[in-house]
Scaffold this motif. Structure first.
Motif, PDB file in Angstrom:
ATOM      1  N   HIS A   1       0.827  -1.207   0.000  1.00 51.85           N
ATOM      2  CA  HIS A   1       0.000   0.000   0.000  1.00 51.85           C
ATOM      3  C   HIS A   1       0.860   1.256   0.000  1.00 51.85           C
ATOM      4  O   HIS A   1       0.754   2.114   0.858  1.00 51.85           O
ATOM      5  CB  HIS A   1      -0.950   0.002   1.201  1.00 51.85           C
ATOM      6  CG  HIS A   1      -2.084  -0.940   1.048  1.00 51.85           C
ATOM      7  ND1 HIS A   1      -2.998  -1.137   2.042  1.00 51.85           N
ATOM      8  CD2 HIS A   1      -2.464  -1.749   0.037  1.00 51.85           C
ATOM      9  CE1 HIS A   1      -3.891  -2.018   1.648  1.00 51.85           C
ATOM     10  NE2 HIS A   1      -3.586  -2.407   0.436  1.00 51.85           N
ATOM     11  N   VAL A   2       1.702   1.354  -1.002  1.00 50.08           N
ATOM     12  CA  VAL A   2       2.547   2.530  -1.179  1.00 50.08           C
ATOM     13  C   VAL A   2       2.159   3.216  -2.492  1.00 50.08           C
ATOM     14  O   VAL A   2       1.637   2.583  -3.409  1.00 50.08           O
ATOM     15  CB  VAL A   2       4.051   2.166  -1.171  1.00 50.08           C
ATOM     16  CG1 VAL A   2       4.460   1.666   0.216  1.00 50.08           C
ATOM     17  CG2 VAL A   2       4.387   1.147  -2.235  1.00 50.08           C
ATOM     18  N   GLU A   3       2.426   4.476  -2.574  1.00 51.56           N
ATOM     19  CA  GLU A   3       1.990   5.287  -3.709  1.00 51.56           C
ATOM     20  C   GLU A   3       2.418   4.747  -5.082  1.00 51.56           C
ATOM     21  O   GLU A   3       1.603   4.743  -6.007  1.00 51.56           O
ATOM     22  CB  GLU A   3       2.469   6.733  -3.515  1.00 51.56           C
ATOM     23  CG  GLU A   3       1.728   7.729  -4.345  1.00 51.56           C
ATOM     24  CD  GLU A   3       0.229   7.810  -4.036  1.00 51.56           C
ATOM     25  OE1 GLU A   3      -0.528   8.095  -4.979  1.00 51.56           O
ATOM     26  OE2 GLU A   3      -0.185   7.593  -2.887  1.00 51.56           O
ATOM     27  N   PRO A   4       3.656   4.272  -5.257  1.00 47.34           N
ATOM     28  CA  PRO A   4       4.033   3.811  -6.593  1.00 47.34           C
ATOM     29  C   PRO A   4       3.193   2.638  -7.120  1.00 47.34           C
ATOM     30  O   PRO A   4       3.081   2.456  -8.328  1.00 47.34           O
ATOM     31  CB  PRO A   4       5.498   3.384  -6.424  1.00 47.34           C
ATOM     32  CG  PRO A   4       5.987   4.163  -5.256  1.00 47.34           C
ATOM     33  CD  PRO A   4       4.801   4.301  -4.336  1.00 47.34           C
ATOM     34  N   TYR A   5       2.592   1.847  -6.236  1.00 50.55           N
ATOM     35  CA  TYR A   5       1.783   0.695  -6.664  1.00 50.55           C
ATOM     36  C   TYR A   5       0.313   1.043  -6.855  1.00 50.55           C
ATOM     37  O   TYR A   5      -0.453   0.247  -7.385  1.00 50.55           O
ATOM     38  CB  TYR A   5       1.870  -0.430  -5.646  1.00 50.55           C
ATOM     39  CG  TYR A   5       3.215  -1.090  -5.510  1.00 50.55           C
ATOM     40  CD1 TYR A   5       4.106  -1.169  -6.570  1.00 50.55           C
ATOM     41  CD2 TYR A   5       3.594  -1.663  -4.300  1.00 50.55           C
ATOM     42  CE1 TYR A   5       5.338  -1.783  -6.435  1.00 50.55           C
ATOM     43  CE2 TYR A   5       4.825  -2.286  -4.163  1.00 50.55           C
ATOM     44  CZ  TYR A   5       5.687  -2.341  -5.224  1.00 50.55           C
ATOM     45  OH  TYR A   5       6.900  -2.954  -5.083  1.00 50.55           O
TER      46      TYR A   5
ATOM     47  N   PHE B   1      -5.905  -0.494 -11.315  1.00 49.58           N
ATOM     48  CA  PHE B   1      -6.160  -1.127 -12.616  1.00 49.58           C
ATOM     49  C   PHE B   1      -6.495  -2.603 -12.442  1.00 49.58           C
ATOM     50  O   PHE B   1      -7.474  -3.110 -13.009  1.00 49.58           O
ATOM     51  CB  PHE B   1      -4.949  -0.968 -13.541  1.00 49.58           C
ATOM     52  CG  PHE B   1      -5.058  -1.807 -14.783  1.00 49.58           C
ATOM     53  CD1 PHE B   1      -5.845  -1.383 -15.842  1.00 49.58           C
ATOM     54  CD2 PHE B   1      -4.406  -3.020 -14.874  1.00 49.58           C
ATOM     55  CE1 PHE B   1      -5.975  -2.171 -16.990  1.00 49.58           C
ATOM     56  CE2 PHE B   1      -4.531  -3.808 -16.010  1.00 49.58           C
ATOM     57  CZ  PHE B   1      -5.319  -3.383 -17.064  1.00 49.58           C
ATOM     58  N   MET B   2      -5.682  -3.305 -11.650  1.00 58.96           N
ATOM     59  CA  MET B   2      -5.882  -4.748 -11.489  1.00 58.96           C
ATOM     60  C   MET B   2      -7.204  -5.061 -10.791  1.00 58.96           C
ATOM     61  O   MET B   2      -7.926  -5.981 -11.199  1.00 58.96           O
ATOM     62  CB  MET B   2      -4.711  -5.365 -10.725  1.00 58.96           C
ATOM     63  CG  MET B   2      -3.397  -5.274 -11.475  1.00 58.96           C
ATOM     64  SD  MET B   2      -3.430  -6.097 -13.067  1.00 58.96           S
ATOM     65  CE  MET B   2      -2.775  -7.666 -12.575  1.00 58.96           C
ATOM     66  N   VAL B   3      -7.534  -4.316  -9.748  1.00 57.12           N
ATOM     67  CA  VAL B   3      -8.790  -4.552  -9.037  1.00 57.12           C
ATOM     68  C   VAL B   3      -9.983  -4.207  -9.936  1.00 57.12           C
ATOM     69  O   VAL B   3     -10.994  -4.908  -9.931  1.00 57.12           O
ATOM     70  CB  VAL B   3      -8.833  -3.782  -7.703  1.00 57.12           C
ATOM     71  CG1 VAL B   3     -10.206  -3.898  -7.044  1.00 57.12           C
ATOM     72  CG2 VAL B   3      -7.757  -4.299  -6.753  1.00 57.12           C
ATOM     73  N   THR B   4      -9.844  -3.166 -10.726  1.00 56.25           N
ATOM     74  CA  THR B   4     -10.911  -2.820 -11.673  1.00 56.25           C
ATOM     75  C   THR B   4     -11.108  -3.934 -12.686  1.00 56.25           C
ATOM     76  O   THR B   4     -12.234  -4.389 -12.912  1.00 56.25           O
ATOM     77  CB  THR B   4     -10.597  -1.491 -12.392  1.00 56.25           C
ATOM     78  OG1 THR B   4     -10.525  -0.444 -11.421  1.00 56.25           O
ATOM     79  CG2 THR B   4     -11.653  -1.160 -13.431  1.00 56.25           C
TER      80      THR B   4
END
Length: 129
Positions: free
Chosen positions: A44-48, A54-57
Motif C-alpha cells: 500500500h505505497v503510492e508507486p503501486y 487497474f488490477m482490481v478494476t
C-alpha cells in the motif's frame, strides 16, 4: 430479454472503476490493515496505487460478468505471501461493502458482489508461503 449481468447492473466499466478508485484510496489509509500486516503495508505505497487500481478494476469487471480483461495472477497466487488473517479479510470486506454503499450501489447488487468476495476467502486467507 435476458437478465442483465451484475457488471451491467453496476453500471459497467466506468462505474466499477470509479468505485475501485474510492476503495483503493480507503484501503491505502486503513490503519488496521497497514499496521497489522507488513506485506500489506509494503504493497500500500503510492508507486503501486495506480497499478493496483487497474488490477482490481479489471478483476471486478471480469468476475461480475463483464469482458475478460484481468491479466493478473489468480487470487491464491496474488495473496499467498501476505499471510492474511480472517480478521484482515473481514476488514477488507468491510471497506468494500462501505465503498459500495458510499457510491450508491443498491443493496441487491452490493450483496451479490459481497457474495463473490466471500467466495474468495479460502484463496486469500492463509499462512504466508
Amino acid at each position: 430479454m435476458s437478465e442483465q449481468s451484475l457488471y451491467e447492473r453496476l453500471g459497467g466499466a466506468y462505474a466499477i472503476s470509479g468505485a475501485v478508485d474510492v476503495l483503493i484510496d480507503r484501503l491505502h489509509v486503513n490503519q488496521t490493515l497497514n499496521n497489522m500486516n507488513q506485506g500489506v503495508k509494503d504493497f500500500h505505497v503510492e508507486p503501486y496505487k495506480a497499478g493496483y487500481k487497474f488490477m482490481v478494476t479489471a478483476w471486478s469487471i471480469e468476475v461480475t460478468g463483464g469482458p475478460k480483461c484481468y491479466i493478473g495472477r489468480d487470487m491464491f497466487e496474488a495473496h499467498k505471501n501476505l499471510g492474511l488473517s480472517e480478521y484482515e479479510f473481514d476488514v477488507t470486506a468491510h471497506e468494500i461493502r462501505n465503498t459500495l454503499y458510499s457510491v450508491g450501489v443498491p443493496p441487491a447488487e452490493t450483496n451479490e458482489f459481497m457474495d463473490i468476495i466471500e467466495s474468495y476467502r479460502g484463496m486469500v486467507v492463509g499462512k504466508a508461503a
